[in-house]
Design a protein around this motif. Structure first.
Motif, short mmCIF file in Angstrom:
data_model
loop_
_atom_site.label_atom_id
_atom_site.label_comp_id
_atom_site.label_asym_id
_atom_site.label_seq_id
_atom_site.Cartn_x
_atom_site.Cartn_y
_atom_site.Cartn_z
N MET A 138 52.92 65.65 26.55
CA MET A 138 52.07 64.40 26.97
C MET A 138 52.22 63.84 28.16
SD MET A 138 51.84 60.97 27.12
CE MET A 138 53.07 60.41 26.00
N ILE A 139 53.62 63.69 28.55
CA ILE A 139 54.07 63.18 29.67
C ILE A 139 53.55 63.87 30.92
CG2 ILE A 139 55.90 62.31 31.43
CD1 ILE A 139 55.14 60.27 29.21
N SER A 140 53.79 65.27 30.76
CA SER A 140 53.60 66.37 31.83
C SER A 140 52.02 66.32 31.91
CB SER A 140 54.03 67.67 31.23
OG SER A 140 55.29 67.54 31.19
N PHE A 141 51.21 66.20 30.82
CA PHE A 141 49.66 66.34 30.81
C PHE A 141 49.30 65.01 31.59
CE2 PHE A 141 45.92 64.58 29.13
CZ PHE A 141 44.91 65.71 29.35
N VAL A 142 49.62 63.80 31.45
CA VAL A 142 49.08 62.89 32.07
C VAL A 142 49.29 62.82 33.50
CG1 VAL A 142 48.71 61.37 30.14
CG2 VAL A 142 50.69 61.13 31.50
N VAL A 143 50.53 63.27 34.02
CA VAL A 143 50.73 63.36 35.56
C VAL A 143 50.07 64.60 36.05
CG1 VAL A 143 52.97 64.39 37.05
CG2 VAL A 143 53.32 62.95 34.97
N ARG A 144 49.64 65.38 35.35
CA ARG A 144 48.76 66.47 35.93
C ARG A 144 47.31 66.10 35.91
NH1 ARG A 144 51.37 69.97 32.24
NH2 ARG A 144 49.44 70.08 30.93
N HIS A 145 46.80 65.38 35.29
CA HIS A 145 45.32 64.74 35.08
C HIS A 145 45.26 63.31 35.39
CE1 HIS A 145 44.66 68.96 33.61
NE2 HIS A 145 45.63 68.74 32.60
N SER A 146 45.92 62.67 36.05
CA SER A 146 45.99 61.45 36.55
C SER A 146 46.52 61.08 37.56
CB SER A 146 46.06 60.59 35.47
OG SER A 146 47.58 60.18 35.03
N PRO A 147 46.36 60.00 38.28
CA PRO A 147 47.48 59.55 39.19
C PRO A 147 48.51 58.88 38.93
CG PRO A 147 45.51 58.25 39.46
CD PRO A 147 45.36 59.23 38.38
N LEU A 148 48.96 58.91 37.41
CA LEU A 148 50.07 58.12 36.89
C LEU A 148 51.50 59.06 36.96
CD1 LEU A 148 50.97 55.86 35.03
CD2 LEU A 148 50.36 57.34 32.88
N ARG A 149 52.54 58.30 37.61
CA ARG A 149 53.60 58.92 37.90
C ARG A 149 54.64 57.99 37.30
NH1 ARG A 149 50.51 61.98 38.66
NH2 ARG A 149 50.03 63.34 40.62
N PHE A 150 56.01 58.57 37.09
CA PHE A 150 57.10 57.60 36.50
C PHE A 150 58.22 57.67 36.98
CE2 PHE A 150 54.02 59.66 33.13
CZ PHE A 150 53.65 58.38 32.50
N ARG A 151 59.11 56.76 36.49
CA ARG A 151 60.49 56.53 36.94
C ARG A 151 61.28 56.40 35.87
NH1 ARG A 151 60.58 53.18 42.02
NH2 ARG A 151 62.42 51.97 41.01
N TRP A 152 62.46 56.87 35.84
CA TRP A 152 63.56 56.49 34.73
C TRP A 152 64.08 55.13 34.94
CZ3 TRP A 152 69.36 57.95 35.35
CH2 TRP A 152 69.81 57.75 34.29
N MET A 153 64.02 54.34 33.78
CA MET A 153 64.60 53.23 33.67
C MET A 153 66.08 53.20 33.58
SD MET A 153 61.51 51.50 31.41
CE MET A 153 62.11 49.91 31.40
N GLU A 154 66.86 53.55 34.69
CA GLU A 154 68.45 54.10 34.49
C GLU A 154 69.00 52.93 34.00
OE1 GLU A 154 71.82 55.63 37.25
OE2 GLU A 154 69.86 54.92 38.23
N GLY A 155 69.87 52.85 33.14
CA GLY A 155 70.61 51.82 32.59
C GLY A 155 70.16 51.24 31.46
N TYR A 156 68.63 51.27 31.09
CA TYR A 156 68.27 50.70 30.10
C TYR A 156 68.69 51.34 28.80
CZ TYR A 156 64.89 47.06 27.93
OH TYR A 156 64.61 45.91 27.50
N SER A 157 69.53 51.09 27.89
CA SER A 157 70.13 51.69 26.95
C SER A 157 69.08 51.95 26.11
CB SER A 157 71.27 50.96 26.36
OG SER A 157 71.84 51.52 25.13
N ASP A 158 69.36 53.19 25.05
CA ASP A 158 68.70 53.34 23.72
C ASP A 158 69.24 51.82 23.04
OD1 ASP A 158 67.29 55.48 24.07
OD2 ASP A 158 68.75 56.70 23.29
N TYR A 159 68.41 51.38 22.18
CA TYR A 159 68.70 50.08 21.34
C TYR A 159 69.84 50.41 20.42
CZ TYR A 159 64.68 48.07 23.24
OH TYR A 159 63.47 47.35 24.01
N TYR A 160 70.30 51.44 19.81
CA TYR A 160 71.26 51.72 19.05
C TYR A 160 72.27 53.02 19.63
CZ TYR A 160 68.14 48.97 16.11
OH TYR A 160 67.40 48.05 15.76
N PRO A 161 72.82 52.81 20.66
CA PRO A 161 73.29 53.86 21.67
C PRO A 161 74.52 54.53 20.75
CG PRO A 161 74.01 51.91 22.40
CD PRO A 161 72.75 51.61 21.63
#
Length: 577
Positions: free
Chosen positions: A133-156
């Motif tokens: 899904m993420i790859s699909f919206v990147v290919r078919h819209s101007p949506l691009r993403f960034r990693w939220m580095e350091g934002y831990s999973d809630y139960y790491p």
């Protein structure tokens, strides 16, 4: 929690057997003849993230698609949000070197949601389709993403959990690409500060800008981004504004119309199959025939007081939510009327909120920063204040701690941003007048204004201060999890979550069970098909997002656990259609 078929649902079953079409309480074809009729392959109800991803997917698979949205704007709660998206194994985090694997993701998700009874097959479907899904919206819209580095999973600490996080967020988006549709974008819940381009992951540092070098640098970087964007003629949008805006451009490029101000009235059922929807557009009832299917992505029911009273624990209402105003359970009601089952209706995407005049404030960093604690009406702590926000409210209900109080001192106020109030400044007078905050120069005086026992409150503060000096919370283990440290002050030692409350005046802010939206919805299978109370598929009907039963059950895997599954199951639904 399930709903038995209503009388109207039973009538629909009878009508289906005879080929009769039912709209609302009116039976027969007269109403259908009165309505304007249009036909598409797919009708999507709701122009939030789930609905727009579903519509984009359907269109790119060659299906004629229409999106109808009740509100006067598009984007829904997604546009109002920070737009964190939790989808393990996506291309953005793998490119950034995040050590995620399918095995880790499966182990972690299972540990988080299986105790709620979420089927393993549904977890597998999400994990398999999410990266695509993420790859699909990147290919078919101007949506691009960034990693939220350091934002831990809630139960790491759970198997497969990542202390450095899996969450992503939208990159900078040029609002000019929307053209006149920019005026129809749902506004952000908290606007980005003027003259700044800020991403969701930046906020933790902005809170510390006065006392932390990196915080100051992030603020300067945000200003530099804004100057650079304006110099290039870009209207810079980030977070939920970027997510909704970029998806809307994708729909426009794919030729998908989006009708605003068009509420769902009912579903069309023929021979036991959902074949369309009745909507109201420009005051006219319009029958939208769906050759392939109807996808409900209409959001939660957080602004429907009657439904909240029916399904959820008291005290509850519509005043403490920050979900979009148009989310009144229209999709839920339509699904129930055709015999759909519902699940987790008593739950929500909870979080501690301060009932400010005009709109509640959903607390993230404020309850985690050192020099704060939360007490109940007995003047006692009852929870790890830095725990995942949904967990805190679950404990509030379980222990009858509503309202609670977030207590801070002047040292805290001198150091940290609070909502949009700069450090050192007092809170607005309207907050005091509304009873959302009280202040005193003594602990006993503050206890009196809070209405809690002074002796118990003083004892609580003394014990907490001892923990802060020693760096160990022996009562609730605040600071033991990597997640606890995300919204904290690294300059505070030995535990960045803990600092004593010593400097008067002291403040207490009222805490109530707020939410980002309700969590319960129509029961669905691995293909996002809506299920009846008997467990059978209702042909032609799909649901995603907060109109559907949550993949997360009663828990919350990480930042973006609402949007990640919502977008993924919108994608799954359209692909199955």
């Amino acid at each position: 929690m399930s709903q038995h078929p209503t009388r109207r649902a039973l009538l629909r079953g009878t009508a289906a057997a005879t080929g009769l079409v039912i709209f609302g309480a009116t039976e027969g074809a007269a109403e259908a003849r009165a309505a304007v009729t249009q036909e598409y392959d797919v009708i999507v109800i709701g122009a939030g993230a789930a609905g727009m991803v579903a519509a984009l997917t359907a269109a790119k698979r060659g299906l004629s698609t229409l999106v109808v949205e009740k509100a006067a704007t598009f984007g829904g709660s997604a546009a109002r949000s920070g737009a964190g998206i939790w989808v393990p194994g996506n291309e953005t985090i793998l490119a950034a070197g995040v050590p995620d694997t399918p095995a880790k993701a499966a182990a972690y998700l299972s540990a988080v949601v299986s105790p709620s009874g979420v089927p393993a097959a549904k977890q597998t479907a999400f994990l398999a389709a999410g990266p695509a899904m993420i790859s699909f919206v990147v290919r078919h819209s101007p949506l691009r993403f960034r990693w939220m580095e350091g934002y831990s999973d809630y139960y790491p600490e759970l198997p497969g959990g990542l202390p450095n996080g899996r969450s992503i967020e939208p990159d900078l988006f040029d609002g000019n690409l929307l053209g006149p549709e920019l005026a129809n974008l749902t506004p952000a819940y908290i606007p980005v500060p003027a003259g700044e381009v800020i991403f969701s992951a930046d906020y933790k540092w902005l809170n510390l800008a006065l006392v932390n070098a990196k915080g100051a640098a992030v603020a300067l970087e945000g200003a530099a981004r804004w100057v650079a964007a304006k110099a290039r003629g870009i209207e810079p949008l980030t977070m939920g504004q970027a997510l909704a805006g970029a998806l809307r451009v994708g729909l426009a490029q794919a030729g998908v119309p989006v009708w605003l101000n068009t509420p769902l009235t009912d579903l069309r059922v023929e021979a036991g199959r959902v074949t369309g929807a009745l909507v109201t557009r420009n005051g006219t009832q319009t029958l939208l025939r769906a050759r392939r299917g109807v996808i409900l992505a209409s959001g939660g029911f957080e602004h429907n007081g009657a439904m909240r009273t029916q399904y959820q624990e008291q005290p509850i209402g519509t005043d403490w939510t920050v979900g979009a105003d148009s989310n009144t359970g229209d999709g839920h009601r339509a699904g129930l009327q055709v015999g759909a089952a519902v699940e987790f209706m008593d739950d929500a995407w909870w979080g501690p909120a301060i009932p400010l005049p005009g709109e509640p404030y959903f607390c993230l960093a404020e309850r985690t920063l050192p020099g704060s604690l939360i007490v109940n009406q007995a003047g006692r702590r009852f929870v790890n204040e830095a725990a995942p926000y949904s967990d805190v409210v679950h404990v509030m209900y379980a222990q009858d701690a509503i309202p609670a109080w977030l207590v801070i001192d002047q040292n805290y106020r001198n150091r940290y941003l609070f909502k949009d109030i700069p450090p050192t400044l007092d809170f607005p007078g309207s907050w005091y007048q509304a009873g959302a905050v009280v202040k005193s120069w003594t602990w006993n005086g503050l206890a009196a204004k809070m209405g809690v026992p002074a002796a118990a409150f003083s004892s609580t503060l003394l014990r907490f201060n001892t923990f802060a000096f020693n760096g160990r919370d022996l009562d609730f283990r605040r600071g033991d999890s990597a997640y606890d440290h995300y919204f904290t002050d690294p300059a505070v030692v030995p535990n960045s979550c803990l600092a004593p409350l010593l400097l008067p005046p002291f403040y207490a802010l009222k805490i109530v069970p707020g939410d980002l939206g309700t969590k319960g919805g129509l029961a669905t299978d691995v293909h996002a098909r809506v299920l009846s109370t008997s467990g059978a598929v209702i042909p032609g009907l799909y649901a995603a997002g907060n109109a559907s039963s949550p993949l997360m059950g009663r828990s919350y895997a990480g930042a973006g656990s609402t949007l990640g599954p919502a977008m993924t199951f919108g994608h799954i639904a359209a692909n199955h259609v």
